[in-house]
Write an enzyme that holds these catalytic residues in place. Structure first.
Site, PDB file in Angstrom:
ATOM      1  N   LYS A 157      32.592  16.955 -85.283  1.00 39.43           N
ATOM      2  CA  LYS A 157      31.856  17.226 -86.514  1.00 39.43           C
ATOM      3  C   LYS A 157      30.659  16.303 -86.608  1.00 39.43           C
ATOM      4  O   LYS A 157      30.832  15.118 -86.369  1.00 39.43           O
ATOM      5  CB  LYS A 157      32.815  16.973 -87.677  1.00 39.43           C
ATOM      6  N   LYS A 205      33.986  12.249 -85.463  1.00 40.27           N
ATOM      7  CA  LYS A 205      33.217  12.561 -86.663  1.00 40.27           C
ATOM      8  C   LYS A 205      32.064  11.569 -86.765  1.00 40.27           C
ATOM      9  O   LYS A 205      32.277  10.361 -86.811  1.00 40.27           O
ATOM     10  CB  LYS A 205      34.121  12.466 -87.888  1.00 40.27           C
TER      11      LYS A 205
HETATM   12  C1  PBG Z   1      35.097  13.747 -96.263  1.00 38.26           C
HETATM   13  C2  PBG Z   1      34.436  14.890 -95.619  1.00 38.26           C
HETATM   14  C3  PBG Z   1      33.077  15.108 -95.449  1.00 38.26           C
HETATM   15  C4  PBG Z   1      32.956  16.366 -94.898  1.00 38.26           C
HETATM   16  C5  PBG Z   1      34.238  16.874 -94.710  1.00 38.26           C
HETATM   17  N1  PBG Z   1      35.157  15.934 -95.153  1.00 38.26           N
HETATM   18  C6  PBG Z   1      31.898  14.300 -95.847  1.00 38.26           C
HETATM   19  C7  PBG Z   1      31.743  12.935 -95.365  1.00 38.26           C
HETATM   20  O1  PBG Z   1      32.436  12.464 -94.456  1.00 38.26           O
HETATM   21  O2  PBG Z   1      30.894  12.241 -95.923  1.00 38.26           O
HETATM   22  C8  PBG Z   1      31.674  17.056 -94.606  1.00 38.26           C
HETATM   23  C9  PBG Z   1      31.755  18.535 -94.516  1.00 38.26           C
HETATM   24  C10 PBG Z   1      30.456  19.228 -94.679  1.00 38.26           C
HETATM   25  O3  PBG Z   1      29.372  18.619 -94.732  1.00 38.26           O
HETATM   26  O4  PBG Z   1      30.507  20.470 -94.758  1.00 38.26           O
HETATM   27  N2  PBG Z   1      35.464  12.676 -95.501  1.00 38.26           N
END
Ligand code: PBG
Length: 354
Positions: free
Chosen positions: A276, A224
């Site tokens: 992601k 991520k």
């Molecule tokens: C939380 C999380 C996030 C997303 C999914 N879970 C945001 C982040 O890490 O700041 C992003 C999903 C999206 O942008 O659709 N940890």
């Protein structure tokens, strides 16, 4: 310009082209003509390498407190925050569209947020109530929940924030374990740690097994990245982030590091891994799938959705086609499934084309 260059006579292009056509050289030389297989729809379908089906989709749904209410998310046209009863209705729709699983993301009331994200551990919090309600009404659909503190913390970080600005790793993992257990107890089928703390997958696996949740799967947000494409999501869950997430989420410049992250999460017991964001990271999806050959997912995140919707809203692109094309690209890259806000729209379209 030099004299030699100027002295080269320019060929008559039309003359050259006419000679080429008359010689019929290309036609004779070409045994292979890739266009033949594209000549008709039936043929294109016949040779198609990847197929997108409803089975590939996971639908992330935003939740709000209350009843009978749906609130549009301004930066995500077509996406709404739903009260639990409405989420149940959408889960029913998802099941009838053969979408295998939904993800639940709470907009936590700001009065319930604190520095430690305590509301995450409340077994009656919004997400737990939604899990129970959906499980009771639509037992056949898979429910995936995020394990991370950001919907619950006043500072918007996924972990515990020390006075000196550090995000504390091991202290956070201790809280995440409890959060995962609370979600499993409410009936979550899959917990998805998305906090990027070191060692959290193994710690959560041990705790789940010890607590009798041996069947609860872990989908690790393994690679991520610290991405600008999460903007609309933070709007959707009402996060006002203090600072950035660069000390725990991955640096977008890195690819090999993603493989090390995935290797760790698999060794710690992840059942499925995720990359992601999505489209800008398809190279990573491909490397993960080829290296490990495990169930590999990708998240088409909020900013990717917003870009397609915004351009389509202006009439600059055909939104329907861009939606399908982007999801097909995930499959072509090797993803086994995609978390996407387009899920119900795509599934409806796929059903209509059967
Ligand atoms: C939380 C999380 C996030 C997303 C999914 N879970 C945001 C982040 O890490 O700041 C992003 C999903 C999206 O942008 O659709 N940890």
């Amino acid at each position: 310009m030099s004299a030699t260059l100027r002295s080269v006579p320019r060929p008559d292009f039309r003359e050259v082209a006419r000679e080429a056509v008359e010689a019929k050289a290309p036609a004779l030389a070409l045994r292979q003509r890739p266009r033949r297989n594209r000549k008709a729809e039936w043929s294109r379908r016949l040779v198609r390498e990847t197929v997108l089906t409803a089975d590939d989709l996971i639908w992330p749904i935003f939740l709000i407190d209350g009843e009978g209410r749906r609130e549009p998310v301004s930066s995500m046209p077509g996406v709404e925050r739903l009260t639990v009863d409405q989420a149940v209705r959408e889960a029913e729709r998802a099941a009838s569209l053969r979408i295998p699983a939904i993800g639940l993301f709470p907009y936590t009331d700001h009065s319930l947020r604190d520095a430690r994200g305590s509301e995450a551990l409340n077994g009656k919090n919004l997400v737990c109530r939604a899990i129970r309600a959906v499980k009771a009404a639509v037992p056949a659909i898979g429910i995936i929940t995020d394990v991370a503190l950001d919907p619950f913390t006043s500072h918007g970080h996924d972990g515990l924030l020390h006075d000196d600005g550090r995000i504390l790793n091991d202290e956070t993992v201790a809280v995440l374990i409890e959060q995962a257990l609370v979600q499993a107890a409410a009936g979550a089928d899959v917990v998805a740690p998305c906090d990027m703390m070191d060692g959290r997958v193994g710690a959560i696996r041990d705790a789940l097994d010890r607590a009798g949740f041996g069947d609860v799967q872990i989908m690790a947000y393994a690679a991520k990245y610290a991405s600008a494409f999460y903007g609309p999501f933070r709007d959707a869950i009402g996060t006002r982030l203090k600072g950035d997430k660069l000390t725990y989420q991955m640096d977008p410049h890195n690819g090999a590091e993603a493989l090390r992250e995935v290797a760790l999460d698999l060794a710690e017991g992840a059942d499925m891994v995720m990359v992601k964001p999505g489209l800008p990271y398809l190279d990573v999806v491909r490397r993960v799938k080829e290296t490990f050959d495990v169930p590999t997912f990708a998240y088409q995140v909020s900013g990717e959705y917003a870009m397609v919707m915004a351009a389509a809203g202006h009439g600059w692109i055909d939104g329907e086609r861009a939606m399908i094309e982007s999801l097909v690209a995930f499959k072509r890259a090797g993803a086994d499934g995609i978390l996407t806000y387009f899920a119900p729209r795509v599934a409806e379209r796929l059903q209509a084309s059967l």
